[in-house]
Design an enzyme around this catalytic site. Structure first.
Site, short mmCIF file in Angstrom:
data_model
loop_
_atom_site.label_atom_id
_atom_site.label_comp_id
_atom_site.label_asym_id
_atom_site.label_seq_id
_atom_site.Cartn_x
_atom_site.Cartn_y
_atom_site.Cartn_z
N CYS A 1 8.39 8.33 -9.07
CA CYS A 1 7.56 9.52 -9.31
C CYS A 1 8.30 10.61 -10.05
O CYS A 1 7.68 11.47 -10.67
CB CYS A 1 7.02 10.05 -8.00
SG CYS A 1 5.92 8.85 -7.24
N HIS B 1 4.06 16.68 -9.51
CA HIS B 1 3.69 15.27 -9.58
C HIS B 1 2.49 15.06 -8.67
O HIS B 1 2.47 15.55 -7.53
CB HIS B 1 4.87 14.40 -9.14
CG HIS B 1 4.44 13.03 -8.73
ND1 HIS B 1 3.75 12.20 -9.57
CD2 HIS B 1 4.57 12.36 -7.55
CE1 HIS B 1 3.47 11.08 -8.93
NE2 HIS B 1 3.96 11.15 -7.71
N ASN C 1 -2.60 8.71 -8.12
CA ASN C 1 -1.16 8.90 -8.39
C ASN C 1 -0.76 7.93 -9.51
O ASN C 1 -0.73 6.72 -9.31
CB ASN C 1 -0.38 8.62 -7.10
CG ASN C 1 1.13 8.68 -7.28
OD1 ASN C 1 1.64 8.67 -8.40
ND2 ASN C 1 1.84 8.73 -6.17
N1 ACO Z 1 -8.48 3.80 4.54
C1 ACO Z 1 -8.75 3.98 5.84
N2 ACO Z 1 -7.78 4.10 6.78
C2 ACO Z 1 -6.51 4.04 6.36
C3 ACO Z 1 -6.16 3.84 5.00
C4 ACO Z 1 -7.22 3.72 4.08
N3 ACO Z 1 -7.02 3.57 2.76
N4 ACO Z 1 -4.83 3.82 4.90
C5 ACO Z 1 -4.33 4.01 6.14
N5 ACO Z 1 -5.35 4.13 7.02
C6 ACO Z 1 -5.28 4.34 8.47
C7 ACO Z 1 -3.96 3.89 9.05
O1 ACO Z 1 -4.04 2.52 9.35
C8 ACO Z 1 -3.87 4.74 10.29
O2 ACO Z 1 -4.69 4.18 11.29
P1 ACO Z 1 -4.25 4.26 12.86
O3 ACO Z 1 -4.15 5.71 13.14
O4 ACO Z 1 -5.36 3.55 13.53
O5 ACO Z 1 -2.92 3.56 12.91
C9 ACO Z 1 -4.52 6.06 9.88
O6 ACO Z 1 -5.31 5.76 8.72
C10 ACO Z 1 -3.53 7.15 9.54
O7 ACO Z 1 -2.54 6.61 8.66
P2 ACO Z 1 -1.38 7.51 8.08
O8 ACO Z 1 -0.54 6.67 7.19
O9 ACO Z 1 -0.73 8.27 9.19
O10 ACO Z 1 -2.23 8.57 7.21
P3 ACO Z 1 -1.78 9.86 6.47
O11 ACO Z 1 -2.65 10.98 6.84
O12 ACO Z 1 -0.28 10.08 6.54
O13 ACO Z 1 -2.12 9.51 4.94
C11 ACO Z 1 -0.94 8.88 2.97
C12 ACO Z 1 -1.49 8.44 4.32
C13 ACO Z 1 -2.11 9.32 2.12
C14 ACO Z 1 -0.26 7.69 2.34
C15 ACO Z 1 0.05 10.06 3.15
O14 ACO Z 1 0.95 9.78 4.18
C16 ACO Z 1 0.84 10.39 1.91
O15 ACO Z 1 0.30 10.78 0.89
N6 ACO Z 1 2.15 10.27 1.96
C17 ACO Z 1 3.03 10.63 0.84
C18 ACO Z 1 2.91 9.65 -0.28
C19 ACO Z 1 3.83 10.06 -1.40
O16 ACO Z 1 4.05 11.22 -1.69
N7 ACO Z 1 4.43 9.10 -2.04
C20 ACO Z 1 5.42 9.45 -3.04
C21 ACO Z 1 4.97 9.13 -4.35
S1 ACO Z 1 4.74 7.40 -4.63
C22 ACO Z 1 6.16 6.81 -5.48
O17 ACO Z 1 7.21 7.44 -5.50
C23 ACO Z 1 6.06 5.46 -6.07
#
Ligand code: ACO
Length: 350
Positions: free
Chosen positions: A114, A277, A307
């Site tokens: 990223c 980003h 993203n």
């Molecule tokens: N649809 C429905 N439910 C989902 C999905 C989906 N697409 N994905 C995960 N869930 C569920 C999970 O299974 C979990 O269920 P549970 O509570 O029953 O276990 C619940 O939703 C919560 O999951 P979390 O992962 O805790 O959700 P969160 O609110 O953290 O959101 C996300 C996830 C969007 C990925 C977030 O954590 C995020 O954006 N993190 C940062 C990502 C980032 O910045 N990456 C860096 C850039 S990428 C790169 O460098 C290549």
């Protein structure tokens, strides 16, 4: 020493729009979950066979080069950032050089996820400052749609990513008040496995800490780079502990933005636009609140494109510029955080 400035900017996104509801046919998710957690409404997917990371980069580059008043023959160095290369090797830089019929100039590929575009811009900036090159093409492009796990197992990652490309042409400027004021690069590999695609790779489970990152074939030589077992066990997709990444991202984004401002004796109120980003709208909003920036000081377009990793900043900057949100003399801060972890910022006077 010369300063460098962005002389031309371009972007390209595929025409195929994929809404959150379109993803329901592959996995158990919902439009509500995706919008609430990430802000994403839709993303673009490249044509499966007719578009690649490089061809999208070429389309963005053509626009950037034309807007700089140049032709492909005038470019004297290429920096290409991506984590979705057309080939494992060689990199996309040489494929772009060939496709655009450029001279036999240097082509450097950057693998910084990223923050790939910020790293690339910083590298190009140093080459301009030393006078080594005069017209550098910097490209960020990704074809994520080719390599994601579209089953429910991969939904925490696959709903986030989209395809696209952005490009800029960097040139020296004689105007001491304009151009790139500074760039700031960082890394911390302590949590490299938190957001990573392990395979194919040569790690041989070395960094796995007791946990298997890959299942290898039982063979005397070879069979370790990509095995049938890895594919059977879906070990060929990206892995991410989203909440862990989120926690560090909201700390590092403000830190590296303030580092850029402080290094230039400037403050947040001086900023015309901050372009983070596009990882997650909630991360951008958190950063905005922490830095007390107004809505019109932050540009987000993750809602439309998801993203797009190395492409997200040049796409957002290009859109903001096309919409008249960035004008001559404006102070703009670009900032990124991602896998590695790596993070960085670039402060520029347009
Ligand atoms: N649809 C429905 N439910 C989902 C999905 C989906 N697409 N994905 C995960 N869930 C569920 C999970 O299974 C979990 O269920 P549970 O509570 O029953 O276990 C619940 O939703 C919560 O999951 P979390 O992962 O805790 O959700 P969160 O609110 O953290 O959101 C996300 C996830 C969007 C990925 C977030 O954590 C995020 O954006 N993190 C940062 C990502 C980032 O910045 N990456 C860096 C850039 S990428 C790169 O460098 C290549």
């Amino acid at each position: 020493m010369h300063k460098s400035k962005i002389a031309g900017i371009g972007m390209y996104v595929p025409s195929h729009v994929v809404t959150n509801n379109d993803l329901l046919k592959y996995m158990d998710t919902s439009d509500e979950w995706i919008q609430e957690r990430t802000g994403i409404k839709e993303r673009r997917y490249a044509h499966r066979t007719e578009e690649t990371t490089t061809t999208m980069g070429v389309e963005a580059a053509k626009i950037a080069i034309e807007r700089a008043g140049l032709t492909a023959q005038d470019i004297d160095f290429i920096v290409f950032a991506t984590i979705c290369p057309d080939y494992y090797f060689p990199g996309c830089g040489v494929l772009l050089q060939r496709a655009m019929k450029m001279k036999d100039i240097g082509a450097l590929d950057v693998r910084n996820q990223c923050s790939g575009f910020i790293y690339s811009l910083s590298v190009a900036d140093q080459f301009i400052k030393t006078g080594m090159y005069k017209n550098i093409l910097v490209v960020g492009a990704e074809k994520h749609s080719f390599g994601l796990d579209f089953s429910t197992r991969g939904r925490n990652i696959s709903v986030i990513f989209g395809d696209g490309a952005g490009a800029v042409v960097l040139q020296p400027t004689e105007d001491p008040g304009s151009g790139i004021l500074s760039t700031h690069l960082h890394s911390d590999g302590a949590n490299a496995e938190i957001l990573a695609m392990f395979n194919p790779g040569t790690h041989a489970n070395h960094w796995a800490n007791g946990e298997k990152l890959a299942d290898f074939e039982d063979a005397e030589v070879g069979e370790m780079f990509m095995s049938h077992a890895m594919i059977d066990k879906a070990q060929n997709f990206p892995n991410m502990d989203g909440p862990a990444v989120f926690k560090v991202a909201v700390e590092k984004f403000p830190e590296v933005i303030m580092e850029a401002l402080h290094s230039n004796n400037l403050q947040t109120s001086d900023l015309k636009l901050m372009i983070p980003h596009q990882a997650n709208l909630r991360i951008s909003q958190f950063v905005q609140r922490k830095l007390k920036l107004n809505d019109d000081q932050v540009y987000n377009n993750i809602q439309k494109y998801g993203n797009t990793t190395a492409a997200s900043i040049p796409i957002a900057l290009c859109e903001a510029w096309e919409q008249g949100k960035v004008k001559e003399g404006d102070l703009v801060c670009l900032a990124a955080f991602g896998s590695g972890f790596t993070w960085g910022s670039a402060l520029l006077r347009w």
